[in-house]
Design an enzyme around this catalytic site. Structure first.
Site, mmCIF file in Angstrom:
data_model
loop_
_atom_site.group_PDB
_atom_site.id
_atom_site.type_symbol
_atom_site.label_atom_id
_atom_site.label_comp_id
_atom_site.label_asym_id
_atom_site.label_seq_id
_atom_site.Cartn_x
_atom_site.Cartn_y
_atom_site.Cartn_z
ATOM 1 N N CYS A 1 0.816 -1.232 0.000
ATOM 2 C CA CYS A 1 0.000 0.000 0.000
ATOM 3 C C CYS A 1 0.843 1.272 0.000
ATOM 4 O O CYS A 1 0.323 2.360 -0.261
ATOM 5 C CB CYS A 1 -0.946 -0.001 1.192
ATOM 6 S SG CYS A 1 -1.928 -1.492 1.286
ATOM 7 N N HIS B 1 -3.289 6.971 2.702
ATOM 8 C CA HIS B 1 -3.704 5.669 2.171
ATOM 9 C C HIS B 1 -5.099 5.355 2.712
ATOM 10 O O HIS B 1 -5.382 5.564 3.884
ATOM 11 C CB HIS B 1 -2.697 4.600 2.599
ATOM 12 C CG HIS B 1 -3.172 3.210 2.342
ATOM 13 N ND1 HIS B 1 -3.723 2.837 1.136
ATOM 14 C CD2 HIS B 1 -3.211 2.103 3.138
ATOM 15 C CE1 HIS B 1 -4.065 1.562 1.199
ATOM 16 N NE2 HIS B 1 -3.772 1.099 2.402
ATOM 17 N N ASN C 1 -10.187 -0.585 0.197
ATOM 18 C CA ASN C 1 -8.737 -0.438 0.181
ATOM 19 C C ASN C 1 -8.206 -0.929 -1.165
ATOM 20 O O ASN C 1 -8.328 -2.112 -1.481
ATOM 21 C CB ASN C 1 -8.161 -1.265 1.340
ATOM 22 C CG ASN C 1 -6.657 -1.146 1.468
ATOM 23 O OD1 ASN C 1 -5.983 -0.717 0.541
ATOM 24 N ND2 ASN C 1 -6.135 -1.549 2.609
#
Ligand code: UT7
Length: 328
Positions: free
Chosen positions: A113, A255, A285
């Site tokens: 990520c 993020h 996500n």
């Protein structure tokens, strides 16, 4: 020494959507639980027959158009992904070919990520040293094809999509530049979030195909704690390096993993939630794609404007983390 700037931004989300109510029919979960614990309402799912490289290309074309840079001006393509089309070759090479870019360096970067912030950090170095002038960085993931839809702790979280920046050499008079970037890894915590099988250590075989070790595994609570700590620390590093106060920031684009993680960052810095971009309700996500997708959404709807001071911050499997401070 040159400075780099973000010349263009673009993103792509596939049309198909998987809602929390759809997931209620697949695992023992509820829309209310998912919204309360994560803020996620839906996630997008890649079209049948498409690969990560196809989403990269669509996001990249929008970013190139925004930057008013043509494909033949590009010097380098970096694709941040943990879900590339093939084990080899790199998805960046497919993107290079599908975009029609000729004979330029193209590679994938896997920092999970944090991959997009890592890519920005690397692009910035190539521009600073004068090696390259125009670099395409893309964060893209097809995570819905890596999920175990029997594991409610992971399958509710992740979605697909792509986002891209065109990073170019700034003119000497340019005020809108990448001011600083910072990246880290804490490898001893690798097994908090990982896919145990499918690599060289534990290759796919009949056993790993059925024992679930070929899917993503996560210790959610541990990740949560580390995420908040790492993002706050990386932001502090960027603020200190540039003698900037957090109150000077127009936006933080973190993020997009969990709205509660974003709230923890807001509380830590006493920074208002309405100045932190959140797209997690819409996208879930999307790992390396999450920051450029959230950024592009806010740019296209007019919240993010040229000239603003913007902090990007990420954490992910590895455990990796990073930050970048831009005058956009
Ligand atoms: O990009 C980095 C990727 N990862 C992350 O960012 C993940 C970070 N962690 C998180 O976002 C959170 O830890 C989760 C959303 C994954 C989980 O939230 P939590 O508040 O830490 O929940 P929990 O794991 O402590 O579980 C609470 C309860 C448990 O039941 P009991 O033991 O209290 O009876 C779980 O079994 O919720 C249960 N549970 C669920 N219930 C309904 C876990 N997953 C689900 C689910 N639906 N999907």
């Amino acid at each position: 020494m040159h400075r780099s700037k973000v010349a263009g931004v673009g993103s792509f989300l596939p049309e198909k959507v998987l809602t929390n109510h759809d997931l209620e029919k697949m695992v023992e979960t509820s829309h209310d639980w998912i919204v309360q614990r994560t803020g996620i309402e839906r996630r997008h799912v890649i079209a049948d027959g498409d690969g990560t490289s196809d989403m990269c290309v669509r996001a990249a074309q929008r970013a190139l158009e925004d930057a008013k840079i043509s494909v033949d001006q590009l010097d380098l393509i970096i694709v941040a992904t943990l879900s590339g089309d093939y084990k080899m070759p790199a998805t960046a090479c497919l993107v290079q070919s599908k975009l029609g870019a000729k004979n330029i360096m193209a590679f994938d970067l896997n920092a999970a990520c944090s991959g997009f912030v890592y890519s920005l950090h690397i692009a910035d170095q190539f521009i600073k040293t004068g090696v390259y002038k125009n670099i395409l960085i893309v964060g893209a993931e097809t995570l819905t094809r890596m999920m175990n839809y029997q594991d409610r702790e992971t399958c509710i979280l992740f979605g697909d999509g792509a986002g891209a920046f065109v990073i170019t050499r700034a003119d000497e008079s340019d005020k809108n530049v990448v001011m600083t970037s910072h990246t880290h890894a804490e490898g001893s915590l690798y097994d908090l979030l990982w896919v145990p099988a499918g690599g060289a250590l534990e290759p796919y075989n009949a056993e790993t195909a059925t024992n679930g070790r070929g899917f993503m595994r996560m210790k959610g609570k541990e990740i949560f704690k580390n995420a908040t700590r790492a993002m706050a620390s990386c932001c502090n590093e960027a603020l200190e390096a540039t003698a900037t106060k957090v109150s000077d920031l127009d936006w933080i684009v973190p993020h997009q993993a969990n709205l509660r993680i974003t709230e923890a960052v807001s509380n830590y810095f006493d920074f208002p939630m309405d100045k932190i971009i959140s797209s997690v309700h819409e996208t879930g996500n999307t790992s390396a794609a999450s920051i450029p997708i959230a950024f592009d959404m806010a740019y296209r709807d007019g919240r993010i404007k040229r000239g603003q001071l913007i902090m990007l911050t990420a954490f992910g499997a590895g455990l990796t983390s990073g930050s970048a401070l831009l005058r956009f």
